[in-house]
Scaffold this motif. Structure first.
Motif, PDB file in Angstrom:
ATOM      1  N   ASP A 173       0.828  -1.213   0.000  1.00 18.45           N
ATOM      2  CA  ASP A 173       0.000   0.000   0.000  1.00 18.45           C
ATOM      3  C   ASP A 173       0.861   1.262   0.000  1.00 18.45           C
ATOM      4  OD1 ASP A 173      -2.694  -1.142   0.069  1.00 18.45           O
ATOM      5  OD2 ASP A 173      -2.108  -1.910   2.026  1.00 18.45           O
ATOM      6  N   GLN A 174       1.907   1.281   0.797  1.00 15.41           N
ATOM      7  CA  GLN A 174       2.818   2.422   0.791  1.00 15.41           C
ATOM      8  C   GLN A 174       3.534   2.522  -0.550  1.00 15.41           C
ATOM      9  OE1 GLN A 174       5.837   2.391   3.867  1.00 15.41           O
ATOM     10  NE2 GLN A 174       6.802   4.274   3.108  1.00 15.41           N
ATOM     11  N   PHE A 175       3.920   1.365  -1.074  1.00 14.17           N
ATOM     12  CA  PHE A 175       4.574   1.335  -2.386  1.00 14.17           C
ATOM     13  C   PHE A 175       3.653   1.905  -3.454  1.00 14.17           C
ATOM     14  CE2 PHE A 175       5.713  -1.196  -6.258  1.00 14.17           C
ATOM     15  CZ  PHE A 175       6.950  -0.624  -6.475  1.00 14.17           C
ATOM     16  N   TYR A 176       2.379   1.546  -3.406  1.00 12.98           N
ATOM     17  CA  TYR A 176       1.381   2.053  -4.347  1.00 12.98           C
ATOM     18  C   TYR A 176       1.348   3.578  -4.321  1.00 12.98           C
ATOM     19  CZ  TYR A 176      -3.222   2.986  -6.413  1.00 12.98           C
ATOM     20  OH  TYR A 176      -4.245   3.477  -7.208  1.00 12.98           O
ATOM     21  N   GLU A 177       1.324   4.146  -3.124  1.00 12.08           N
ATOM     22  CA  GLU A 177       1.257   5.606  -3.007  1.00 12.08           C
ATOM     23  C   GLU A 177       2.478   6.271  -3.646  1.00 12.08           C
ATOM     24  OE1 GLU A 177      -1.312   7.335  -2.050  1.00 12.08           O
ATOM     25  OE2 GLU A 177      -2.414   5.477  -1.667  1.00 12.08           O
ATOM     26  N   GLY A 213       2.203  -3.215 -10.881  1.00 12.35           N
ATOM     27  CA  GLY A 213       1.810  -4.519 -11.426  1.00 12.35           C
ATOM     28  C   GLY A 213       2.696  -5.651 -10.967  1.00 12.35           C
ATOM     29  N   HIS A 214       3.989  -5.372 -10.778  1.00 14.08           N
ATOM     30  CA  HIS A 214       4.921  -6.427 -10.387  1.00 14.08           C
ATOM     31  C   HIS A 214       4.686  -6.935  -8.967  1.00 14.08           C
ATOM     32  CE1 HIS A 214       7.534  -6.921 -13.808  1.00 14.08           C
ATOM     33  NE2 HIS A 214       7.737  -5.620 -13.911  1.00 14.08           N
ATOM     34  N   VAL A 215       4.140  -6.108  -8.105  1.00  7.58           N
ATOM     35  CA  VAL A 215       3.961  -6.543  -6.707  1.00  7.58           C
ATOM     36  C   VAL A 215       2.502  -6.817  -6.360  1.00  7.58           C
ATOM     37  CG1 VAL A 215       6.009  -5.257  -6.004  1.00  7.58           C
ATOM     38  CG2 VAL A 215       3.755  -4.201  -5.748  1.00  7.58           C
ATOM     39  N   SER A 216       1.588  -6.642  -7.326  1.00 11.78           N
ATOM     40  CA  SER A 216       0.167  -6.824  -7.029  1.00 11.78           C
ATOM     41  C   SER A 216      -0.397  -8.096  -7.647  1.00 11.78           C
ATOM     42  CB  SER A 216      -0.635  -5.606  -7.511  1.00 11.78           C
ATOM     43  OG  SER A 216      -0.526  -5.436  -8.904  1.00 11.78           O
ATOM     44  N   TYR A 217       0.487  -9.082  -7.933  1.00  8.51           N
ATOM     45  CA  TYR A 217       0.023 -10.324  -8.545  1.00  8.51           C
ATOM     46  C   TYR A 217      -0.982 -11.061  -7.662  1.00  8.51           C
ATOM     47  CZ  TYR A 217       4.012 -11.680  -5.642  1.00  8.51           C
ATOM     48  OH  TYR A 217       4.919 -11.805  -4.610  1.00  8.51           O
ATOM     49  N   ARG A 219      -2.866  -9.262  -5.507  1.00  7.52           N
ATOM     50  CA  ARG A 219      -3.842  -8.237  -5.138  1.00  7.52           C
ATOM     51  C   ARG A 219      -4.296  -7.509  -6.411  1.00  7.52           C
ATOM     52  NH1 ARG A 219      -1.899  -4.570  -0.211  1.00  7.52           N
ATOM     53  NH2 ARG A 219      -4.019  -3.820  -0.584  1.00  7.52           N
ATOM     54  N   PRO A 220      -5.051  -8.173  -7.274  1.00 10.38           N
ATOM     55  CA  PRO A 220      -5.442  -7.555  -8.552  1.00 10.38           C
ATOM     56  C   PRO A 220      -6.227  -6.262  -8.384  1.00 10.38           C
ATOM     57  CG  PRO A 220      -6.697  -9.564  -8.105  1.00 10.38           C
ATOM     58  CD  PRO A 220      -5.587  -9.543  -7.119  1.00 10.38           C
ATOM     59  N   ALA A 221      -6.928  -6.119  -7.256  1.00 12.93           N
ATOM     60  CA  ALA A 221      -7.690  -4.890  -7.039  1.00 12.93           C
ATOM     61  C   ALA A 221      -6.767  -3.681  -6.960  1.00 12.93           C
ATOM     62  CB  ALA A 221      -8.521  -4.999  -5.763  1.00 12.93           C
ATOM     63  N   LEU A 222      -5.543  -3.880  -6.465  1.00 14.26           N
ATOM     64  CA  LEU A 222      -4.584  -2.786  -6.370  1.00 14.26           C
ATOM     65  C   LEU A 222      -4.165  -2.320  -7.759  1.00 14.26           C
ATOM     66  CD1 LEU A 222      -3.216  -1.320  -3.965  1.00 14.26           C
ATOM     67  CD2 LEU A 222      -1.218  -2.773  -4.351  1.00 14.26           C
ATOM     68  N   GLN A 223      -3.919  -3.270  -8.638  1.00 12.08           N
ATOM     69  CA  GLN A 223      -3.583  -2.922 -10.019  1.00 12.08           C
ATOM     70  C   GLN A 223      -4.766  -2.241 -10.699  1.00 12.08           C
ATOM     71  OE1 GLN A 223      -2.754  -6.211 -12.726  1.00 12.08           O
ATOM     72  NE2 GLN A 223      -1.235  -5.003 -13.833  1.00 12.08           N
ATOM     73  N   GLY A 224      -5.977  -2.741 -10.452  1.00  6.80           N
ATOM     74  CA  GLY A 224      -7.170  -2.128 -11.029  1.00  6.80           C
ATOM     75  C   GLY A 224      -7.349  -0.691 -10.569  1.00  6.80           C
ATOM     76  N   ARG A 225      -7.055  -0.437  -9.302  1.00  4.26           N
ATOM     77  CA  ARG A 225      -7.168   0.928  -8.781  1.00  4.26           C
ATOM     78  C   ARG A 225      -6.153   1.847  -9.456  1.00  4.26           C
ATOM     79  NH1 ARG A 225      -5.559   3.133  -3.467  1.00  4.26           N
ATOM     80  NH2 ARG A 225      -5.090   1.026  -2.755  1.00  4.26           N
ATOM     81  N   ALA A 226      -4.968   1.315  -9.754  1.00  8.01           N
ATOM     82  CA  ALA A 226      -3.949   2.115 -10.433  1.00  8.01           C
ATOM     83  C   ALA A 226      -4.436   2.557 -11.812  1.00  8.01           C
ATOM     84  CB  ALA A 226      -2.650   1.323 -10.550  1.00  8.01           C
ATOM     85  N   TYR A 227      -5.120   1.673 -12.541  1.00  8.15           N
ATOM     86  CA  TYR A 227      -5.667   2.036 -13.845  1.00  8.15           C
ATOM     87  C   TYR A 227      -6.718   3.130 -13.708  1.00  8.15           C
ATOM     88  CZ  TYR A 227      -3.420  -1.472 -16.817  1.00  8.15           C
ATOM     89  OH  TYR A 227      -2.505  -2.192 -17.546  1.00  8.15           O
TER      90      TYR A 227
END
Length: 324
Positions: A173-177, A213-217, A219-227
């Motif tokens: 989650d921190q990485f996502y931010e 994408g590399h760390v959300s394999y 947690r697909p919802a995290l990748q979807g939120r990024a899009y």
């Protein structure tokens, strides 16, 4: 008039939807072919030089050796020694450790490389601005927030050959931010360059979507939120365009389940711009064609322009005062 190209690493044609992502698909979009590296999957290190030159990795020479950009200038001395004394598999492991545990950046080949090797790029011959393109560094002493964050992530983005995506994160989650911050910074720089009206071509890049994408394999919802968020960010860029500007989005590959896929994508506000793009090899020529066949002469902001009539009046006044 400006052509704006936004390179979005790992933008996947299977993960965009015109209804959900109108700004990532624009007026038209399509999937295109990409190129696999010696490691067996598409490589960022090889593909962005291909996109800006129209040349295959074999032709432009910036090739990946078993997954590691071992020929990077930072590692040149080690590369020379390693080629004589170390097997390729060990070079890969050492290179992976260096990229994870030091501030080495794998994608910082200087623009002089292209000049020395007589390689033409999409930037040549135009009033252009390159922002963060991997392996096309105009000023090696200049960094922005994306460069800084990439080098300082530590265990937020660590290489792990046993993980599905080849990487792990101590705090996704921190990485996502941080990754979304990186994307926002690059988009802000692109928007500023467009608004300056100084360039025929503005070409910027971000790696945020790829990293997530590399760390959300798992947690697909995290990748979807990024899009979803990136679609909103690109929407802000779209709002800066007027009828004289064109926007192209391009990726080097897709990314699903943590792994690079073998299809990339393009999208454009002007369908004709991407009609002949079927591969990453075609992007450079399509941009150059647009620049060569449409007037993209930079125009300064309106408050810096002087209308012809006003200019004549000023001249008359100066003549009356004896200055001319």
């Amino acid at each position: 008039m400006t052509v704006v190209v936004f390179g979005i690493d790992a933008l996947d044609p299977d993960l965009v939807d015109p209804d959900q992502h109108p700004n990532l698909t624009l007026e038209t979009h399509d999937r295109i072919e990409t190129i696999n590296s010696s490691a067996g999957e598409p490589s960022t290190h090889e593909l962005w030089p291909t996109i800006i030159t129209g040349l295959s990795p074999e032709e432009h020479g910036l090739k990946l050796d078993d997954g590691v950009a071992w020929e990077n200038p930072v590692l040149n001395f080690g590369s020379t020694v390693a080629d004589y004394f170390l097997p390729k598999s060990l070079q890969t492991r050492i290179g992976g450790w260096l990229l994870t545990n030091t501030e080495t950046d794998a994608f910082r080949t200087n623009v002089t490389y292209y000049e020395k090797n007589e390689l033409s790029t999409v930037f040549d011959g135009y009033e252009s601005k390159a922002i963060g393109i991997p392996n096309y560094v105009v000023n090696p002493n200049e960094e922005d927030r994306e460069h800084q964050l990439r080098r300082q992530m530590g265990d937020l983005f660590a290489r792990d050959g046993d993980a599905m995506g080849g990487h792990t994160s101590s705090d996704p989650d921190q990485f996502y931010e941080l990754c979304m911050e990186m994307s926002m910074i690059r988009l802000a720089r692109i928007r500023r360059a467009l608004r300056s009206r100084q360039h025929e071509l503005v070409f910027g890049y971000t790696s945020g979507l790829d990293l997530i994408g590399h760390v959300s394999y798992d947690r697909p919802a995290l990748q979807g939120r990024a899009y979803e968020e990136l679609d909103e960010f690109v929407g802000e860029l779209v709002s800066d365009l007027d009828e004289s500007n064109e926007l192209v989005l391009v990726s080097d590959h897709g990314l699903q389940d943590g792994l690079h896929t073998e299809e990339a994508m393009v999208a454009a506000t002007k369908p004709a711009m991407i009609e002949k793009i079927s591969s990453v090899l075609d992007v450079c020529e399509a941009i150059e064609f647009e620049l060569d066949h449409t007037d993209h002469t930079p125009t300064p902001p309106s408050d810096q322009r002087t209308k012809l009539g006003d200019s004549d009046k000023v001249r008359e006044q100066l003549e009356d005062l004896g200055y001319l």
